[in-house]
Motif scaffolding. Structure first.
Motif, PDB file in Angstrom:
ATOM      1  N   TRP A  88       0.831  -1.199   0.000  1.00 50.03           N
ATOM      2  CA  TRP A  88       0.000   0.000   0.000  1.00 50.03           C
ATOM      3  C   TRP A  88       0.866   1.250   0.000  1.00 50.03           C
ATOM      4  O   TRP A  88       1.771   1.388   0.828  1.00 50.03           O
ATOM      5  CB  TRP A  88      -0.930  -0.014   1.210  1.00 50.03           C
ATOM      6  CG  TRP A  88      -2.023  -1.009   1.005  1.00 50.03           C
ATOM      7  CD1 TRP A  88      -1.983  -2.343   1.274  1.00 50.03           C
ATOM      8  CD2 TRP A  88      -3.292  -0.749   0.417  1.00 50.03           C
ATOM      9  NE1 TRP A  88      -3.166  -2.935   0.899  1.00 50.03           N
ATOM     10  CE2 TRP A  88      -3.990  -1.979   0.370  1.00 50.03           C
ATOM     11  CE3 TRP A  88      -3.915   0.392  -0.070  1.00 50.03           C
ATOM     12  CZ2 TRP A  88      -5.273  -2.099  -0.145  1.00 50.03           C
ATOM     13  CZ3 TRP A  88      -5.205   0.278  -0.581  1.00 50.03           C
ATOM     14  CH2 TRP A  88      -5.856  -0.955  -0.616  1.00 50.03           C
ATOM     15  N   TRP A 102      -6.234   0.770   9.793  1.00 46.68           N
ATOM     16  CA  TRP A 102      -6.992  -0.342   9.230  1.00 46.68           C
ATOM     17  C   TRP A 102      -7.982  -0.913  10.246  1.00 46.68           C
ATOM     18  O   TRP A 102      -7.683  -0.986  11.422  1.00 46.68           O
ATOM     19  CB  TRP A 102      -6.057  -1.473   8.812  1.00 46.68           C
ATOM     20  CG  TRP A 102      -5.138  -1.155   7.673  1.00 46.68           C
ATOM     21  CD1 TRP A 102      -3.794  -0.965   7.741  1.00 46.68           C
ATOM     22  CD2 TRP A 102      -5.476  -1.025   6.287  1.00 46.68           C
ATOM     23  NE1 TRP A 102      -3.283  -0.715   6.501  1.00 46.68           N
ATOM     24  CE2 TRP A 102      -4.300  -0.742   5.579  1.00 46.68           C
ATOM     25  CE3 TRP A 102      -6.681  -1.105   5.578  1.00 46.68           C
ATOM     26  CZ2 TRP A 102      -4.268  -0.554   4.204  1.00 46.68           C
ATOM     27  CZ3 TRP A 102      -6.652  -0.915   4.203  1.00 46.68           C
ATOM     28  CH2 TRP A 102      -5.460  -0.637   3.524  1.00 46.68           C
ATOM     29  N   LEU A 117      -8.339   2.482  -1.159  1.00 53.18           N
ATOM     30  CA  LEU A 117      -8.490   2.745   0.275  1.00 53.18           C
ATOM     31  C   LEU A 117      -9.701   3.625   0.558  1.00 53.18           C
ATOM     32  O   LEU A 117      -9.875   4.664  -0.083  1.00 53.18           O
ATOM     33  CB  LEU A 117      -7.220   3.442   0.786  1.00 53.18           C
ATOM     34  CG  LEU A 117      -7.184   3.809   2.263  1.00 53.18           C
ATOM     35  CD1 LEU A 117      -7.226   2.566   3.145  1.00 53.18           C
ATOM     36  CD2 LEU A 117      -5.917   4.613   2.552  1.00 53.18           C
ATOM     37  N   TRP A 127      -9.955   2.358   8.248  1.00 56.13           N
ATOM     38  CA  TRP A 127      -9.673   2.107   6.842  1.00 56.13           C
ATOM     39  C   TRP A 127     -10.056   0.693   6.427  1.00 56.13           C
ATOM     40  O   TRP A 127      -9.971  -0.248   7.198  1.00 56.13           O
ATOM     41  CB  TRP A 127      -8.204   2.308   6.552  1.00 56.13           C
ATOM     42  CG  TRP A 127      -7.703   3.692   6.822  1.00 56.13           C
ATOM     43  CD1 TRP A 127      -8.427   4.778   7.232  1.00 56.13           C
ATOM     44  CD2 TRP A 127      -6.357   4.132   6.723  1.00 56.13           C
ATOM     45  NE1 TRP A 127      -7.601   5.865   7.374  1.00 56.13           N
ATOM     46  CE2 TRP A 127      -6.330   5.498   7.072  1.00 56.13           C
ATOM     47  CE3 TRP A 127      -5.170   3.505   6.378  1.00 56.13           C
ATOM     48  CZ2 TRP A 127      -5.152   6.240   7.068  1.00 56.13           C
ATOM     49  CZ3 TRP A 127      -4.012   4.249   6.372  1.00 56.13           C
ATOM     50  CH2 TRP A 127      -4.000   5.595   6.704  1.00 56.13           C
ATOM     51  N   ASP A 129      -9.945  -1.830   2.581  1.00 53.12           N
ATOM     52  CA  ASP A 129      -9.636  -1.943   1.159  1.00 53.12           C
ATOM     53  C   ASP A 129     -10.908  -2.327   0.415  1.00 53.12           C
ATOM     54  O   ASP A 129     -11.686  -3.147   0.888  1.00 53.12           O
ATOM     55  CB  ASP A 129      -8.494  -2.928   0.908  1.00 53.12           C
ATOM     56  CG  ASP A 129      -8.751  -4.323   1.467  1.00 53.12           C
ATOM     57  OD1 ASP A 129      -9.494  -4.446   2.467  1.00 53.12           O
ATOM     58  OD2 ASP A 129      -8.197  -5.290   0.911  1.00 53.12           O
TER      59      ASP A 129
END
Length: 145
Positions: A88, A102, A117, A127, A129
């Motif tokens: 990332w 995350w 993101l 966060w 994905d």
């Protein structure tokens, strides 16, 4: 306007554009329109900005608080692992993440298909994905001019 007393020259005070929020030396725009990640990035570029890149815990706290005030369910940020799966980076500055937020289950990757993101309201704007072709709101960032 502020005046340079030595020369009597008027200089405009630095300020963010209307509908942008100031934090430290940057202006942030929390969109109300939704678009996919690529179009969100282009929209920011068209406004002489970039998708937001989080580089400090203070900035993260500001973005999380403001996202809660604006209330959208999801916001795209400028991070991606499109170039190298699992790596990332912030796509405009091409730098690695030094601060992350995350959710406990992310990044999950969904068989290599979740490369963009987002901040997710249901997870306290932590966060996650996601698929890049989903339409979401986004956050732009630009230096204070």
């Amino acid at each position: 306007m502020q005046t340079d007393s030595k020369w009597g020259i008027y200089e405009p005070e630095k300020a963010c554009p209307n509908d942008w929020d100031l934090f430290q030396s940057y202006c942030y725009y929390f969109s109300v329109d939704e678009s996919n990640w690529t179009d969100s990035k282009s929209s920011c570029q068209n406004q002489e900005s970039m998708l937001a890149e989080v580089v400090s815990t203070e900035q993260l706290a500001f973005l999380t608080t403001k996202a809660g005030e604006y209330g959208s369910k999801f916001y795209f940020l400028g991070g991606s692992d499109i170039v190298t799966e699992g790596e990332w980076i912030w796509t405009t500055s091409r730098t690695n993440f030094t601060v992350t937020n995350w959710t406990p289950s992310a990044p999950s990757d969904d068989k290599g298909k979740e490369n963009c993101l987002e901040m997710r309201k249901g997870a306290g704007y932590q966060w996650n994905d996601v698929h890049c072709d989903k339409n979401k709101t986004y956050i732009c960032q630009r230096p204070l001019l």
